[in-house]
Design a protein around this motif. Structure first.
Motif, mmCIF file in Angstrom:
data_model
loop_
_atom_site.group_PDB
_atom_site.id
_atom_site.type_symbol
_atom_site.label_atom_id
_atom_site.label_comp_id
_atom_site.label_asym_id
_atom_site.label_seq_id
_atom_site.Cartn_x
_atom_site.Cartn_y
_atom_site.Cartn_z
ATOM 1 N N ASN A 64 -32.573 -6.438 31.923
ATOM 2 C CA ASN A 64 -32.666 -5.992 30.533
ATOM 3 C C ASN A 64 -31.298 -5.649 29.929
ATOM 4 O O ASN A 64 -31.182 -4.764 29.091
ATOM 5 C CB ASN A 64 -33.628 -4.819 30.390
ATOM 6 C CG ASN A 64 -34.448 -4.902 29.123
ATOM 7 O OD1 ASN A 64 -34.702 -5.986 28.619
ATOM 8 N ND2 ASN A 64 -34.851 -3.775 28.617
ATOM 9 N N VAL A 65 -30.257 -6.357 30.390
ATOM 10 C CA VAL A 65 -28.926 -6.171 29.820
ATOM 11 C C VAL A 65 -28.817 -7.057 28.590
ATOM 12 O O VAL A 65 -29.096 -8.252 28.653
ATOM 13 C CB VAL A 65 -27.820 -6.543 30.833
ATOM 14 C CG1 VAL A 65 -26.447 -6.486 30.181
ATOM 15 C CG2 VAL A 65 -27.880 -5.633 32.044
ATOM 16 N N GLY A 66 -28.474 -6.476 27.488
ATOM 17 C CA GLY A 66 -28.343 -7.219 26.236
ATOM 18 C C GLY A 66 -28.262 -6.237 25.096
ATOM 19 O O GLY A 66 -27.784 -5.115 25.246
ATOM 20 N N GLU A 86 -21.096 -5.382 29.632
ATOM 21 C CA GLU A 86 -21.888 -4.244 29.139
ATOM 22 C C GLU A 86 -21.236 -3.507 27.975
ATOM 23 O O GLU A 86 -21.913 -2.791 27.246
ATOM 24 C CB GLU A 86 -22.178 -3.270 30.272
ATOM 25 C CG GLU A 86 -23.083 -3.887 31.321
ATOM 26 C CD GLU A 86 -23.389 -2.950 32.455
ATOM 27 O OE1 GLU A 86 -24.521 -2.439 32.475
ATOM 28 O OE2 GLU A 86 -22.491 -2.740 33.295
ATOM 29 N N HIS A 87 -19.932 -3.670 27.812
ATOM 30 C CA HIS A 87 -19.239 -3.035 26.687
ATOM 31 C C HIS A 87 -19.011 -4.025 25.555
ATOM 32 O O HIS A 87 -18.327 -3.719 24.592
ATOM 33 C CB HIS A 87 -17.915 -2.426 27.151
ATOM 34 C CG HIS A 87 -18.114 -1.372 28.194
ATOM 35 N ND1 HIS A 87 -18.699 -0.162 27.921
ATOM 36 C CD2 HIS A 87 -17.845 -1.365 29.523
ATOM 37 C CE1 HIS A 87 -18.765 0.552 29.022
ATOM 38 N NE2 HIS A 87 -18.256 -0.154 30.009
ATOM 39 N N VAL A 113 -23.305 -7.448 23.650
ATOM 40 C CA VAL A 113 -23.485 -7.145 25.072
ATOM 41 C C VAL A 113 -24.155 -8.356 25.698
ATOM 42 O O VAL A 113 -25.194 -8.823 25.227
ATOM 43 C CB VAL A 113 -24.350 -5.877 25.252
ATOM 44 C CG1 VAL A 113 -24.662 -5.648 26.714
ATOM 45 C CG2 VAL A 113 -23.656 -4.672 24.648
ATOM 46 N N LEU A 114 -23.536 -8.873 26.782
ATOM 47 C CA LEU A 114 -24.043 -10.087 27.424
ATOM 48 C C LEU A 114 -24.415 -9.816 28.875
ATOM 49 O O LEU A 114 -23.675 -9.148 29.592
ATOM 50 C CB LEU A 114 -22.988 -11.187 27.388
ATOM 51 C CG LEU A 114 -22.420 -11.568 26.019
ATOM 52 C CD1 LEU A 114 -21.348 -12.624 26.185
ATOM 53 C CD2 LEU A 114 -23.513 -12.042 25.105
ATOM 54 N N ASN A 131 -20.672 -15.746 33.831
ATOM 55 C CA ASN A 131 -19.984 -14.709 34.589
ATOM 56 C C ASN A 131 -20.944 -14.038 35.573
ATOM 57 O O ASN A 131 -22.126 -13.854 35.277
ATOM 58 C CB ASN A 131 -19.415 -13.667 33.612
ATOM 59 C CG ASN A 131 -18.323 -12.831 34.201
ATOM 60 O OD1 ASN A 131 -17.490 -13.334 34.945
ATOM 61 N ND2 ASN A 131 -18.306 -11.560 33.854
ATOM 62 N N ASP A 132 -20.430 -13.613 36.735
ATOM 63 C CA ASP A 132 -21.256 -12.944 37.743
ATOM 64 C C ASP A 132 -21.532 -11.481 37.416
ATOM 65 O O ASP A 132 -22.342 -10.852 38.082
ATOM 66 C CB ASP A 132 -20.574 -13.015 39.119
ATOM 67 C CG ASP A 132 -20.579 -14.417 39.691
ATOM 68 O OD1 ASP A 132 -21.440 -15.222 39.286
ATOM 69 O OD2 ASP A 132 -19.727 -14.715 40.538
ATOM 70 N N ALA A 133 -20.856 -10.944 36.427
ATOM 71 C CA ALA A 133 -21.052 -9.551 36.015
ATOM 72 C C ALA A 133 -21.331 -9.521 34.516
ATOM 73 O O ALA A 133 -20.847 -10.364 33.773
ATOM 74 C CB ALA A 133 -19.813 -8.723 36.339
ATOM 75 N N PRO A 134 -22.115 -8.540 34.069
ATOM 76 C CA PRO A 134 -22.400 -8.453 32.633
ATOM 77 C C PRO A 134 -21.201 -7.945 31.845
ATOM 78 O O PRO A 134 -20.288 -7.334 32.394
ATOM 79 C CB PRO A 134 -23.541 -7.434 32.575
ATOM 80 C CG PRO A 134 -23.362 -6.593 33.779
ATOM 81 C CD PRO A 134 -22.785 -7.489 34.838
#
Length: 85
Positions: free
Chosen positions: A55-57, A25-26, A73-74, A20-23
């Motif tokens: 650092n999204v995860g 986050e939820h 969270v991916l 996906n082009d966006a994380p």
């Protein structure tokens, strides 16, 4: 999204890749009876800041799976690896 489970000698690993082009986050809910109940620890994140990412995860933290559902969270266009504790 692609996810697969690997196991060997009593160790279980879950590899999750987001195209996906966006994380997410939820969180993104993964469903599999093989996830069972218990804790999974994030042990690798391609989006970690040490690799130049955002650092999204899950911060290397532990996530509880309940009844085969894991909400993780991916990052966008990234791969995470979890180990069952």
């Amino acid at each position: 999204m692609i996810a697969f489970h690997r196991w060997n000698d009593g160790e279980d690993f879950l590899v999750v890749g987001s195209l996906n082009d966006a994380p997410f986050e939820h969180g993104y809910r993964l469903y599999s009876e093989r996830l069972g109940d218990g804790l999974w620890e994030e042990i690798f994140n391609t989006d970690a800041d040490k690799y130049g990412g955002w650092n999204v995860g899950n911060g290397g933290g532990k996530i509880r799976a309940t009844a085969g559902v894991l909400n993780a969270v991916l990052p966008a266009s990234g791969v995470l690896v979890f180990r069952r504790l």
